[in-house]
Motif scaffolding. Structure first.
Motif, PDB file in Angstrom:
ATOM      1  N   GLU A  80       0.904  -1.264  -0.029  1.00  5.73           N
ATOM      2  CA  GLU A  80       0.061   0.029   0.016  1.00  5.73           C
ATOM      3  C   GLU A  80       0.776   1.242  -0.127  1.00  5.73           C
ATOM      4  O   GLU A  80       1.796   1.304   0.910  1.00  5.73           O
ATOM      5  CB  GLU A  80      -0.798   0.022   1.137  1.00  5.73           C
ATOM      6  CG  GLU A  80      -2.008  -1.041   1.094  1.00  5.73           C
ATOM      7  CD  GLU A  80      -2.986  -0.686   2.025  1.00  5.73           C
ATOM      8  OE1 GLU A  80      -4.339  -0.566   1.818  1.00  5.73           O
ATOM      9  OE2 GLU A  80      -2.652  -0.753   3.405  1.00  5.73           O
ATOM     10  N   SER A  90     -11.740   8.740   2.733  1.00  3.32           N
ATOM     11  CA  SER A  90     -12.251   7.653   1.831  1.00  3.32           C
ATOM     12  C   SER A  90     -13.368   6.697   2.940  1.00  3.32           C
ATOM     13  O   SER A  90     -13.031   6.751   4.156  1.00  3.32           O
ATOM     14  CB  SER A  90     -11.241   6.706   1.442  1.00  3.32           C
ATOM     15  OG  SER A  90     -10.612   6.217   2.395  1.00  3.32           O
ATOM     16  N   ALA A 101      -0.617   7.334   2.233  1.00  3.26           N
ATOM     17  CA  ALA A 101      -2.018   7.934   1.743  1.00  3.26           C
ATOM     18  C   ALA A 101      -1.737   9.498   1.518  1.00  3.26           C
ATOM     19  O   ALA A 101      -0.880  10.108   1.789  1.00  3.26           O
ATOM     20  CB  ALA A 101      -2.856   7.508   2.910  1.00  3.26           C
ATOM     21  N   ASP A 114      -7.276  10.444   0.741  1.00  5.48           N
ATOM     22  CA  ASP A 114      -7.405   9.129   1.504  1.00  5.48           C
ATOM     23  C   ASP A 114      -8.095   9.244   2.714  1.00  5.48           C
ATOM     24  O   ASP A 114      -8.726   8.253   3.144  1.00  5.48           O
ATOM     25  CB  ASP A 114      -6.138   8.494   1.280  1.00  5.48           C
ATOM     26  CG  ASP A 114      -5.878   8.193  -0.240  1.00  5.48           C
ATOM     27  OD1 ASP A 114      -6.722   7.888  -1.059  1.00  5.48           O
ATOM     28  OD2 ASP A 114      -4.526   7.972  -0.212  1.00  5.48           O
TER      29      ASP A 114
END
Length: 542
Positions: A325, A335, A328, A332
């Motif tokens: 991942e 989200s 961010a 984000d």
């Protein structure tokens, strides 16, 4: 003067009722640990076997690194070579880790002390600097001298997280020392009000960045067993900074130019912060996230000793989600995966400000005068001492009673105190006792605040935010704190003039009751749980 700190908690349906889900996590983590031990000699070939569990605490959280379970520790001990396992008991390892981490926590807390000092220093100095700079009759410009610090702090808090993610925690501290040092110097040497305002603005940027990275750094280097205690040291340091500003103002009555020395004093901890961070280890979490594995292991060794390297690296492996991942971005945070925890962070800061801490501190002098305490210094000292005493008690209870219970107790006590203050000003039957009751209400309010609403939020925020959003989410939440602080400070007196102090205090009591209900339904208890466990519960992998 402000005596605030931040409190947060994570909802999204993940409160203690989800504890069951975390029991299975023990087996999951044991399996992860076994894999880690098997792969210890071949880290690269086993990297794809890593388990997911994004690290979850940042400000005043703790290194998930330390497991409280003796069983887990014995397994980890087997992972080390024989020379590393010689007679290490959990108590001895914990004591050694605590001793080695404390110096670096102390250096980081210089930022928190500066936070409190810059907030408090203007209270005693304003009258004298206003005369010296020719603005004694201009209350609007005096207001700018005070509020510019908050404007700078808002900007600093929003940028602190991004800087910490890009440059690392220790380098950000060193960068932060620049506006702190320059701001203090400009304030101390100002010959015009414009220079003073610029200096206050730069100092504000500095304390804003510090408010974001001090709890972040402490949480990422603290052993789990004492993460709560070390986390609360941040708020205690802020209180110490405020008291130091009060003490620094004592010579003002005999020396009107002493205000320059008061601002100049802030140069010393600013320089010490920059120098101290040059010798402090970088956060192992940040180094790991940057792919600097060998440097992370060196940092772990410096913080906790070589016998903990395998344990800590295993936890970081398990939390990394295989490093698949990316970091961010700001969007984000909103989200569906993270929106609820981010909302909790911002809501708790809003509750903290709307609960009336700044109003109580602001009016404490007049309240004490009504009770026959004429000395402003005595009044401020009593409030400051109550804050320090309550925070000290909270630090000893943080890892025993838990964050959530302290928050609920704190806001409940604040509500009762605000109700007492409101009634002491409005009920005629209490008129003969209004002075003493107002003093009791004020002291109880500050004590209640310092037990939970003050220290817990900054500790809880980094614990509930996932590692990939932690720095930015903490920065955003602190931005909410500073913005609400600025707005409330701007309009508070107007609201008091329109509605009266008694009704305003009653409104604060109502906010405290709402905060209790919100915390009971949305905040998760993080006591005794590693950052990885918290993260898995609050932010399941998608």
């Amino acid at each position: 003067m402000q005596a605030s700190t931040y409190s947060v908690k994570g909802n999204t349906g993940f409160d203690l009722r989800n504890r069951k889900d975390l029991t299975g996590l023990g087996d999951f983590r044991k399996a992860s640990l076994v894999l880690k031990n098997l792969c210890q000699t071949e880290r690269s070939s086993c990297s794809r076997l890593r388990f997911d569990s994004v690290a979850m605490g940042a400000e005043l959280g703790r290194m998930s690194v330390f497991r409280s379970s003796a069983k887990s520790r014995s397994v980890k001990a087997h992972a080390n070579s024989e020379e590393d396992t010689e007679a290490f008991t959990p108590a001895k390892v914990q004591e050694k880790s605590t001793r080695s981490v404390l110096p670096y926590v102390t250096v980081a807390c210089l930022g928190a002390i500066l936070f409190g000092y810059h907030l408090g220093v203007v209270n005693g100095a304003l009258e004298y600097l206003a005369k010296d700079l020719g603005i004694a009759e201009n209350t609007v410009v005096q207001g700018w001298v005070v509020s510019t610090l908050l404007a700078g702090a808002t900007i600093g808090s929003l940028t602190g997280g991004a800087l910490a993610d890009k440059f690392g925690r220790t380098k950000t501290f060193q960068l932060d020392a620049i506006p702190l040092t320059v701001g203090a110097f400009l304030c101390a040497t100002a010959s015009t009000v414009q220079t003073m305002i610029v200096g206050r603005f730069l100092a504000g940027i500095g304390i804003g960045i510090a408010s974001a990275i001090v709890p972040l750094y402490i949480s990422e280097i603290s052993p789990t067993e004492i993460r709560g205690t070390l986390g609360s040291v941040n708020q205690l340091s802020i209180c110490i900074g405020i008291l130091a500003a009060l003490v620094a103002g004592l010579p003002l009555a005999g020396n009107p130019l002493w205000w320059r020395t008061m601002f100049g004093i802030a140069l010393v901890p600013s320089i010490l912060l920059a120098l101290g961070m040059g010798f402090s280890p970088e956060s192992p979490r940040w180094l790991y996230q940057q792919g600097k594995i060998s440097e992370a292991e060196k940092s772990i060794t410096k913080l906790f000793g070589k016998e903990r390297v395998a344990e800590v690296m295993n936890d970081l492996d398990a939390a990394s989600q295989g490093s698949t991942e990316p970091e961010a971005g700001w969007f984000d945070l909103f989200s569906s995966r993270y929106l609820k925890v981010v909302n909790v962070g911002m809501a708790l800061f809003l509750f903290q400000q709307l609960a009336g801490i700044n109003a109580v501190v602001y009016y404490s002098t007049s309240v004490f005068r009504s009770a026959g305490i004429a000395s402003d210094v005595a009044a401020s000292a009593l409030v400051g001492a109550s804050n320090v005493f309550g925070t000290t008690i909270a630090s000893s209870l943080m890892d025993k009673k838990g964050r959530k219970s302290l928050l609920i107790t704190s806001f409940s006590g604040m509500a009762a105190s605000m109700l007492l203050l409101s009634l002491s000003f409005s009920w005629k039957v209490l008129a003969p006792y209004s002075g003493p009751l107002a003093v009791i209400g004020t002291v109880l309010y500050v004590l209640s605040f310092s037990l939970g609403a003050g220290p817990v939020p900054a500790l809880l925020l980094p614990e509930i935010f996932a590692s990939r959003i932690r720095a930015k989410a903490v920065a955003l939440s602190l931005g909410m704190h500073w913005v609400s602080n600025f707005v409330i400070g701007l309009y508070f007196l107007s609201v008091v003039t329109k509605f009266g102090l008694s009704k305003v205090y009653l409104g604060f009591a109502s906010v405290c009751i709402l905060a209790v209900l919100y915390i009971a339904g949305n905040v998760v208890e993080t006591k005794g749980r590693s950052l990885e466990e918290i993260e898995l519960a609050l932010n399941p992998v998608i």
